[in-house]
Design a protein around this motif. Structure first.
Motif, PDB file in Angstrom:
ATOM      1  N   ALA A 245      33.876  31.283   6.561  1.00 43.85           N
ATOM      2  CA  ALA A 245      34.042  32.184   5.408  1.00 43.85           C
ATOM      3  C   ALA A 245      32.998  33.290   5.446  1.00 43.85           C
ATOM      4  CB  ALA A 245      33.934  31.396   4.106  1.00 43.85           C
ATOM      5  N   ARG A 246      31.811  32.945   5.949  1.00 43.75           N
ATOM      6  CA  ARG A 246      30.751  33.947   6.028  1.00 43.75           C
ATOM      7  C   ARG A 246      31.054  35.011   7.077  1.00 43.75           C
ATOM      8  NH1 ARG A 246      24.439  32.887   5.300  1.00 43.75           N
ATOM      9  NH2 ARG A 246      23.793  35.053   5.346  1.00 43.75           N
ATOM     10  N   VAL A 247      31.820  34.645   8.103  1.00 41.48           N
ATOM     11  CA  VAL A 247      32.230  35.619   9.116  1.00 41.48           C
ATOM     12  C   VAL A 247      33.375  36.486   8.597  1.00 41.48           C
ATOM     13  CG1 VAL A 247      33.207  35.918  11.423  1.00 41.48           C
ATOM     14  CG2 VAL A 247      31.524  34.129  11.017  1.00 41.48           C
ATOM     15  N   VAL A 248      34.425  35.820   8.091  1.00 52.22           N
ATOM     16  CA  VAL A 248      35.643  36.524   7.699  1.00 52.22           C
ATOM     17  C   VAL A 248      35.465  37.256   6.373  1.00 52.22           C
ATOM     18  CG1 VAL A 248      38.104  36.257   7.193  1.00 52.22           C
ATOM     19  CG2 VAL A 248      37.026  34.842   8.955  1.00 52.22           C
ATOM     20  N   GLY A 249      34.741  36.628   5.421  1.00 51.57           N
ATOM     21  CA  GLY A 249      34.581  37.203   4.083  1.00 51.57           C
ATOM     22  C   GLY A 249      33.990  38.607   4.080  1.00 51.57           C
ATOM     23  N   PRO A 250      32.817  38.819   4.698  1.00 53.45           N
ATOM     24  CA  PRO A 250      32.258  40.168   4.737  1.00 53.45           C
ATOM     25  C   PRO A 250      33.144  41.181   5.460  1.00 53.45           C
ATOM     26  CG  PRO A 250      30.561  38.554   5.218  1.00 53.45           C
ATOM     27  CD  PRO A 250      31.872  37.811   5.200  1.00 53.45           C
ATOM     28  N   ALA A 251      33.820  40.721   6.520  1.00 51.00           N
ATOM     29  CA  ALA A 251      34.727  41.636   7.230  1.00 51.00           C
ATOM     30  C   ALA A 251      35.869  42.075   6.317  1.00 51.00           C
ATOM     31  CB  ALA A 251      35.282  40.953   8.479  1.00 51.00           C
ATOM     32  N   LEU A 252      36.449  41.125   5.570  1.00 56.07           N
ATOM     33  CA  LEU A 252      37.494  41.464   4.608  1.00 56.07           C
ATOM     34  C   LEU A 252      36.948  42.350   3.494  1.00 56.07           C
ATOM     35  CD1 LEU A 252      39.564  38.168   4.127  1.00 56.07           C
ATOM     36  CD2 LEU A 252      40.331  40.323   5.121  1.00 56.07           C
ATOM     37  N   ALA A 253      35.708  42.037   3.071  1.00 57.28           N
ATOM     38  CA  ALA A 253      35.088  42.846   2.013  1.00 57.28           C
ATOM     39  C   ALA A 253      34.936  44.292   2.465  1.00 57.28           C
ATOM     40  CB  ALA A 253      33.725  42.260   1.635  1.00 57.28           C
ATOM     41  N   GLY A 254      34.553  44.480   3.727  1.00 56.59           N
ATOM     42  CA  GLY A 254      34.413  45.837   4.248  1.00 56.59           C
ATOM     43  C   GLY A 254      35.728  46.601   4.199  1.00 56.59           C
ATOM     44  N   ILE A 255      36.831  45.915   4.544  1.00 57.46           N
ATOM     45  CA  ILE A 255      38.155  46.552   4.482  1.00 57.46           C
ATOM     46  C   ILE A 255      38.536  46.856   3.039  1.00 57.46           C
ATOM     47  CG2 ILE A 255      40.614  46.202   4.934  1.00 57.46           C
ATOM     48  CD1 ILE A 255      39.753  44.410   7.315  1.00 57.46           C
ATOM     49  N   LEU A 256      38.346  45.857   2.165  1.00 56.28           N
ATOM     50  CA  LEU A 256      38.731  46.029   0.760  1.00 56.28           C
ATOM     51  C   LEU A 256      37.903  47.123   0.080  1.00 56.28           C
ATOM     52  CD1 LEU A 256      39.157  42.282  -0.317  1.00 56.28           C
ATOM     53  CD2 LEU A 256      40.936  43.928   0.264  1.00 56.28           C
ATOM     54  N   LEU A 257      36.599  47.168   0.399  1.00 54.08           N
ATOM     55  CA  LEU A 257      35.734  48.191  -0.196  1.00 54.08           C
ATOM     56  C   LEU A 257      36.165  49.596   0.210  1.00 54.08           C
ATOM     57  CD1 LEU A 257      32.193  46.573   0.207  1.00 54.08           C
ATOM     58  CD2 LEU A 257      33.234  47.254  -1.953  1.00 54.08           C
ATOM     59  N   SER A 258      36.502  49.761   1.482  1.00 59.01           N
ATOM     60  CA  SER A 258      36.836  51.102   1.965  1.00 59.01           C
ATOM     61  C   SER A 258      38.267  51.525   1.640  1.00 59.01           C
ATOM     62  CB  SER A 258      36.612  51.172   3.481  1.00 59.01           C
ATOM     63  OG  SER A 258      37.406  50.207   4.143  1.00 59.01           O
ATOM     64  N   VAL A 259      39.188  50.551   1.520  1.00 57.27           N
ATOM     65  CA  VAL A 259      40.602  50.884   1.300  1.00 57.27           C
ATOM     66  C   VAL A 259      41.006  50.794  -0.166  1.00 57.27           C
ATOM     67  CG1 VAL A 259      42.985  50.265   1.878  1.00 57.27           C
ATOM     68  CG2 VAL A 259      41.197  50.136   3.636  1.00 57.27           C
ATOM     69  N   PHE A 260      40.601  49.706  -0.850  1.00 58.86           N
ATOM     70  CA  PHE A 260      41.079  49.472  -2.212  1.00 58.86           C
ATOM     71  C   PHE A 260      40.006  49.681  -3.290  1.00 58.86           C
ATOM     72  CE2 PHE A 260      43.772  46.810   0.531  1.00 58.86           C
ATOM     73  CZ  PHE A 260      45.018  47.305   0.199  1.00 58.86           C
ATOM     74  N   GLY A 261      38.724  49.620  -2.914  1.00 62.59           N
ATOM     75  CA  GLY A 261      37.665  49.779  -3.907  1.00 62.59           C
ATOM     76  C   GLY A 261      37.032  48.453  -4.289  1.00 62.59           C
ATOM     77  N   ASP A 262      35.862  48.520  -4.939  1.00 59.58           N
ATOM     78  CA  ASP A 262      35.091  47.309  -5.235  1.00 59.58           C
ATOM     79  C   ASP A 262      35.797  46.368  -6.205  1.00 59.58           C
ATOM     80  OD1 ASP A 262      34.534  48.555  -7.797  1.00 59.58           O
ATOM     81  OD2 ASP A 262      32.976  49.694  -6.779  1.00 59.58           O
ATOM     82  N   ASP A 263      36.580  46.898  -7.166  1.00 59.31           N
ATOM     83  CA  ASP A 263      37.218  46.036  -8.159  1.00 59.31           C
ATOM     84  C   ASP A 263      38.173  45.039  -7.511  1.00 59.31           C
ATOM     85  OD1 ASP A 263      38.849  48.157  -7.438  1.00 59.31           O
ATOM     86  OD2 ASP A 263      39.893  48.229  -9.366  1.00 59.31           O
ATOM     87  N   PHE A 264      38.831  45.441  -6.429  1.00 55.63           N
ATOM     88  CA  PHE A 264      39.782  44.557  -5.756  1.00 55.63           C
ATOM     89  C   PHE A 264      39.071  43.351  -5.137  1.00 55.63           C
ATOM     90  CE2 PHE A 264      43.079  43.243  -2.807  1.00 55.63           C
ATOM     91  CZ  PHE A 264      44.239  43.476  -3.534  1.00 55.63           C
ATOM     92  N   CYS A 265      37.821  43.533  -4.701  1.00 55.17           N
ATOM     93  CA  CYS A 265      37.034  42.423  -4.146  1.00 55.17           C
ATOM     94  C   CYS A 265      36.824  41.328  -5.183  1.00 55.17           C
ATOM     95  CB  CYS A 265      35.679  42.929  -3.654  1.00 55.17           C
ATOM     96  SG  CYS A 265      35.757  44.029  -2.227  1.00 55.17           S
ATOM     97  N   PHE A 266      36.533  41.732  -6.415  1.00 54.21           N
ATOM     98  CA  PHE A 266      36.236  40.763  -7.461  1.00 54.21           C
ATOM     99  C   PHE A 266      37.501  40.093  -7.985  1.00 54.21           C
ATOM    100  CE2 PHE A 266      32.868  43.957  -7.414  1.00 54.21           C
ATOM    101  CZ  PHE A 266      31.803  43.133  -7.113  1.00 54.21           C
ATOM    102  N   ILE A 267      38.590  40.834  -8.027  1.00 59.77           N
ATOM    103  CA  ILE A 267      39.877  40.240  -8.405  1.00 59.77           C
ATOM    104  C   ILE A 267      40.293  39.195  -7.362  1.00 59.77           C
ATOM    105  CG2 ILE A 267      42.339  40.717  -8.725  1.00 59.77           C
ATOM    106  CD1 ILE A 267      41.496  43.506  -9.803  1.00 59.77           C
ATOM    107  N   SER A 268      40.055  39.498  -6.086  1.00 57.89           N
ATOM    108  CA  SER A 268      40.390  38.568  -5.004  1.00 57.89           C
ATOM    109  C   SER A 268      39.629  37.256  -5.153  1.00 57.89           C
ATOM    110  CB  SER A 268      40.060  39.189  -3.641  1.00 57.89           C
ATOM    111  OG  SER A 268      40.803  40.364  -3.424  1.00 57.89           O
ATOM    112  N   ASN A 269      38.360  37.326  -5.522  1.00 55.66           N
ATOM    113  CA  ASN A 269      37.577  36.111  -5.707  1.00 55.66           C
ATOM    114  C   ASN A 269      38.125  35.265  -6.841  1.00 55.66           C
ATOM    115  OD1 ASN A 269      35.400  34.274  -5.286  1.00 55.66           O
ATOM    116  ND2 ASN A 269      34.340  35.179  -7.023  1.00 55.66           N
TER     117      ASN A 269
END
Length: 407
Positions: A152-176
């Motif tokens: 999760a520590r490998v995949v999570g930050p990588a997904l966060a980087g995609i979500l931050l750049s494409v969808f914005g920070d709010d989508f990261c928190f909704i995903s959690n």
């Protein structure tokens, strides 16, 4: 396969599935919080504060939590912590969805998460032995749990980087928040043995003293916990500086930051996979020594690295050493502790591994305000080598004392 033997147990398989998804969401949120806070404040010290409030409850509450869990229905405690963690994720998602970038509220919600985690982590570790049908599969269950966390520590930050750049920070928190649905479902699908009621805590302080006396009298466990405490205080908080390393040292962006987060995760995952295949449990003490040296070497590498590529591999080494060290200590404790004392000793392990980190986060963040980030990382590496040297000398003296005939 020997490395997956614990997954034969239905309860552990359900636990593993639910937690895999939930931890992925947790790392997406953690990465997003660190990046947004640093982007808003530009302060390594504020990053240290975020790390501090998220973990300080573990340091303050762990001894009590160990006694509490020992006398409680662990299954119910775990369900309650997951519901509360989902509530915290929902509140954070609402905050960022409406663009309320208030550092004080973020700190408060991070503190809430820290209090929940103080109970959840202790409960999960103490409950592990109840999730496997064959107790000999316990070391494999611990290693798989570690592998799951670090994947999760490998995949999570990588997904966060995609979500931050494409969808914005709010989508990261909704995903959690959404990630808590499967873990709660899996918990309700478990079929555990009937709970045997235990006497309520008659005297909390006497319980705490009894647990501490037991740990202190077990010299090997005590020395391992001291070394782990030092690493959690002075070395492991290097993760707090990852946004600073990415942005200031290597002039990167959110993608660089998530790359570095993933590097630590890759090293952590490699160590966890190795632990799943470990058959000779007598090697645990040597693994603790070797992994401590590896982590120190990794920090040296990052501090002296001229570019991103070498720094990446230095962070891989740091993650590898960090997790193999803590996993080896955890496994040793689970296998060598009196079952009646297991929850309390585990609480001291969690205090050493997680509880000391918030103080270290503040300390490392404070140092980074006055020294260069490279200097801080170099100092951490030096302190790690010194600590391992003292640990080896103490271990050899204790071993000679144990085998010496009484006069």
């Amino acid at each position: 396969m020997q490395s997956l033997v614990a997954l034969k147990s239905t309860n552990f398989r359900l636990f593993f599935t639910g937690q895999s998804i939930s931890l992925l969401g947790t790392w997406i949120q953690k990465t997003a919080v660190a990046w947004v806070v640093y982007k808003l404040t530009g302060s390594p010290f504020i990053l240290g504060v975020i790390g501090f409030v998220g973990l300080i409850p573990t340091l303050l509450l762990s001894p009590y939590v160990g006694s509490f869990v020992e006398h409680s229905h662990k299954y119910k405690v775990m369900k309650n912590t997951q519901f509360l963690a989902a509530l915290q994720a929902f509140l954070l998602a609402i905050l960022f969805y409406f663009k309320v970038y208030n550092i004080s509220i973020i700190i408060l919600l991070t503190l809430m998460q820290g209090i929940i985690n103080a109970f959840d982590v202790t409960c999960r570790q103490a409950m592990m032995i109840d999730l496997v049908d064959d107790k000999e599969a316990l070391p494999n269950a611990i290693a798989l749990n570690s592998a799951m966390s670090n994947l999760a520590r490998v995949v999570g930050p990588a997904l966060a980087g995609i979500l931050l750049s494409v969808f914005g920070d709010d989508f990261c928190f909704i995903s959690n928040f959404v990630s808590f649905i499967p873990v709660i479902y899996c918990l309700y699908m478990m079929k555990l043995p009937l709970y045997e009621s235990k006497p309520h805590l008659s005297n909390v302080w006497s319980e705490l003293k009894e647990g501490f006396r037991y740990v202190k009298n077990e010299k090997t466990i005590f020395s391992q916990l001291l070394l782990l405490s030092f690493f959690s205080l002075m070395l492991i908080p290097f993760t707090t500086l990852l946004p600073v390393i990415a942005k200031e040292v290597f002039q990167g962006n959110s993608k660089t930051f998530t790359l570095f987060e993933s590097a630590v995760g890759i090293g952590s995952l490699l160590s966890a996979v190795y632990m799943t295949k470990l058959k000779q449990m007598g090697k645990l003490h040597k693994i603790i020594i070797f992994s401590s040296c590896i982590m120190s070497l990794g920090l040296f590498t990052v501090s002296l690295s001229p570019g991103i590529h070498l720094a990446f591999w230095g962070l891989v080494l740091s993650g590898l050493g960090m997790i193999s060290h803590s996993a080896a200590v955890n496994t040793y404790i689970q296998l060598n502790t009196d079952p009646k004392m297991r929850a309390r000793v585990i609480s001291y392990y969690i205090m050493a591994f997680i509880g000391m980190t918030p103080i270290g986060s503040l300390l490392i963040g404070f140092m980074a305000e006055f020294l260069s980030t490279r200097s801080v990382l170099f100092i951490e590496g030096v302190l790690g080598i010194l600590a391992v040297t003292v640990f080896v000398i103490y271990s050899r003296k204790s071993k000679r004392a144990d085998v010496s005939p009484e006069l």
